[in-house]
Design a protein around this motif. Structure first.
Motif, short mmCIF file in Angstrom:
data_model
loop_
_atom_site.label_atom_id
_atom_site.label_comp_id
_atom_site.label_asym_id
_atom_site.label_seq_id
_atom_site.Cartn_x
_atom_site.Cartn_y
_atom_site.Cartn_z
N ILE A 292 0.84 -1.21 0.00
CA ILE A 292 0.00 0.00 0.00
C ILE A 292 0.87 1.25 0.00
O ILE A 292 0.64 2.19 -0.77
CB ILE A 292 -0.94 -0.01 1.22
CG1 ILE A 292 -2.00 -1.10 1.06
CG2 ILE A 292 -1.61 1.36 1.40
CD1 ILE A 292 -2.83 -1.32 2.30
N TYR A 293 1.88 1.27 0.87
CA TYR A 293 2.72 2.46 0.99
C TYR A 293 3.56 2.71 -0.26
O TYR A 293 4.01 3.83 -0.50
CB TYR A 293 3.64 2.33 2.20
CG TYR A 293 2.93 2.23 3.53
CD1 TYR A 293 1.59 2.63 3.67
CD2 TYR A 293 3.58 1.74 4.66
CE1 TYR A 293 0.93 2.53 4.89
CE2 TYR A 293 2.93 1.66 5.89
CZ TYR A 293 1.60 2.04 5.99
OH TYR A 293 0.96 1.94 7.20
N ALA A 294 3.80 1.66 -1.05
CA ALA A 294 4.62 1.79 -2.26
C ALA A 294 3.81 2.32 -3.45
O ALA A 294 4.39 2.60 -4.51
CB ALA A 294 5.24 0.45 -2.62
N GLN A 295 2.50 2.46 -3.29
CA GLN A 295 1.68 2.95 -4.39
C GLN A 295 2.07 4.39 -4.75
O GLN A 295 2.32 5.21 -3.87
CB GLN A 295 0.20 2.91 -4.01
CG GLN A 295 -0.36 1.52 -3.82
CD GLN A 295 -1.79 1.54 -3.30
OE1 GLN A 295 -2.40 2.59 -3.16
NE2 GLN A 295 -2.32 0.37 -3.01
N PRO A 296 2.14 4.70 -6.05
CA PRO A 296 2.50 6.05 -6.46
C PRO A 296 1.55 7.10 -5.86
O PRO A 296 0.34 6.90 -5.84
CB PRO A 296 2.35 6.00 -7.99
CG PRO A 296 2.50 4.55 -8.33
CD PRO A 296 1.90 3.80 -7.18
N ASP A 297 2.11 8.16 -5.35
CA ASP A 297 1.34 9.29 -4.80
C ASP A 297 0.55 8.94 -3.54
O ASP A 297 -0.31 9.73 -3.13
CB ASP A 297 0.37 9.86 -5.85
CG ASP A 297 1.09 10.31 -7.11
OD1 ASP A 297 2.22 10.81 -6.97
OD2 ASP A 297 0.52 10.18 -8.20
N TYR A 298 0.81 7.77 -2.92
CA TYR A 298 0.05 7.42 -1.73
C TYR A 298 0.18 8.51 -0.65
O TYR A 298 -0.82 8.97 -0.09
CB TYR A 298 0.50 6.07 -1.16
CG TYR A 298 -0.15 5.76 0.19
CD1 TYR A 298 -1.44 5.23 0.26
CD2 TYR A 298 0.53 6.03 1.38
CE1 TYR A 298 -2.02 4.97 1.47
CE2 TYR A 298 -0.07 5.76 2.61
CZ TYR A 298 -1.33 5.23 2.64
OH TYR A 298 -1.94 4.99 3.87
N TRP A 299 1.41 8.93 -0.39
CA TRP A 299 1.63 9.87 0.73
C TRP A 299 1.18 11.28 0.38
O TRP A 299 0.78 12.04 1.26
CB TRP A 299 3.10 9.87 1.13
CG TRP A 299 3.56 8.52 1.56
CD1 TRP A 299 4.33 7.65 0.85
CD2 TRP A 299 3.23 7.85 2.78
NE1 TRP A 299 4.51 6.48 1.56
CE2 TRP A 299 3.85 6.57 2.75
CE3 TRP A 299 2.48 8.20 3.89
CZ2 TRP A 299 3.75 5.67 3.79
CZ3 TRP A 299 2.36 7.30 4.94
CH2 TRP A 299 2.98 6.05 4.90
N SER A 300 1.22 11.62 -0.89
CA SER A 300 0.84 12.99 -1.28
C SER A 300 -0.66 13.17 -1.44
O SER A 300 -1.13 14.30 -1.63
CB SER A 300 1.55 13.39 -2.58
OG SER A 300 1.17 12.52 -3.64
N LYS A 301 -1.40 12.08 -1.35
CA LYS A 301 -2.86 12.19 -1.48
C LYS A 301 -3.50 12.79 -0.24
O LYS A 301 -4.64 13.23 -0.25
CB LYS A 301 -3.47 10.81 -1.75
CG LYS A 301 -3.15 10.26 -3.13
CD LYS A 301 -3.72 8.87 -3.32
CE LYS A 301 -3.34 8.30 -4.67
NZ LYS A 301 -3.85 6.90 -4.81
N GLY A 302 -2.77 12.72 0.90
CA GLY A 302 -3.31 13.30 2.14
C GLY A 302 -4.15 12.34 2.90
O GLY A 302 -4.31 11.19 2.54
#
Length: 302
Positions: A292-302
């Motif tokens: 899940i954490y490796a998904q593109p833009d996961y962290w920037s989605k908020g």
């Protein structure tokens, strides 16, 4: 001689009806199989069967013992099957500790989908900013962000993360931008208090060496989410994790300063006690979070 081998030899001989047939099945000689039966009878101090070249007849004690031996072997087979399946199929009660804010946002929300694909798992969460004792307190996994790891534990990196000094553009417009670590003393720093476990200061590196900078401000608390809110409202500087503010950095709502002094490693990790065979429930849950954490833009989605 192995007690289990003796019992298996006894049951096999009875069920096959002869030493020769039982020996063929177990891929040993009839003589060796006969020695196991003899050793079993000697250890028990009783005769279990009468053997001739053509017939096998159980004694009264042998008939009683046979029933118990069959139950024992059946239970052993079941136990081995359960353990074997447990290495390939997630089952049982998974007890997880995670930092309060991170756990609420990035761990617990993924539990329902995990259970949907692993229906024989039950998950219990303890969301706390306290560093728990995994063994003494009975946790399977502890999600941790940075910090040292006991050598008796295994740490698996789930995602990259840094701790950075940040504030709103409005705050920096009013108060200026700190250029050096010494400049922090001239800013309103919003920090954890004694109850929050971060009373020593903020951690950096300078000249390749770790340094701790004491901070001061007009607001402190023991709750990371509240500190994050205050920073977002422009009330002062914060020392926050990039997992928490990535979307705000992408939008320009928050800006970072003093990045050249940030600690290089403050990663998000799954920590568990060292063990020879890691239960599938632990392994699968860690793999799910990493995916899940490796998904593109996961962290920037908020």
């Amino acid at each position: 001689m192995d007690k289990l081998k003796q019992i298996e030899a006894f049951v096999s001989v009875v069920e096959k009806g002869s030493l020769a047939s039982a020996a063929l099945e177990q891929n040993i000689t009839p003589v060796m199989l006969g020695r196991r039966i003899d050793a079993l009878e000697k250890r028990l101090g009783t005769k279990l069967m009468h053997r001739t070249t053509r017939h096998l007849t159980l004694t009264e004690q042998g008939t009683v013992f046979l029933d118990h031996c069959r139950k024992l072997l059946t239970e052993l087979d079941i136990a081995e099957k359960i353990i074997s399946e447990g290495r390939h199929k997630a089952t049982g009660h998974l007890v997880v500790s995670a930092p309060a804010a991170f756990g609420r946002k990035h761990v617990a929300p993924h539990a329902p989908a995990f259970i949907a694909t692993n229906p024989e798992v039950q998950i219990s969460f303890n969301l706390t900013d306290r560093v728990v004792d995994l063994v003494r307190e009975g946790y399977d996994i502890s999600i941790r962000i940075g910090g040292s790891i006991d050598p008796n534990f295994v740490a698996v990196k789930l995602a990259s993360n840094r701790r950075v000094v940040c504030g709103t553009p409005e705050y920096f417009h009013r108060n200026g931008i700190p250029k050096t670590l010494e400049d922090i003393a001239n800013h309103n720093c919003l920090s954890f208090n004694l109850q929050g476990g971060q009373q020593r200061g903020w951690y950096f590196q300078q000249g390749g060496k770790p340094v701790i900078i004491k901070t001061a401000g007009n607001l402190d608390c023991n709750d990371g989410e509240l500190l994050h809110r205050w920073v977002s409202e422009g009330l002062g500087l914060g020392w926050r994790s990039t997992w928490e503010i990535e979307s705000q950095l992408a939008s320009g709502e928050l800006l970072t300063v003093l990045d050249e002094f940030a600690l290089p490693h403050y990663d998000i990790m799954a920590v568990y006690p060292q063990q020879r065979h890691l239960p599938a429930k632990v392994r699968f849950f860690i793999d799910r979070l990493k995916s899940i954490y490796a998904q593109p833009d996961y962290w920037s989605k908020g």
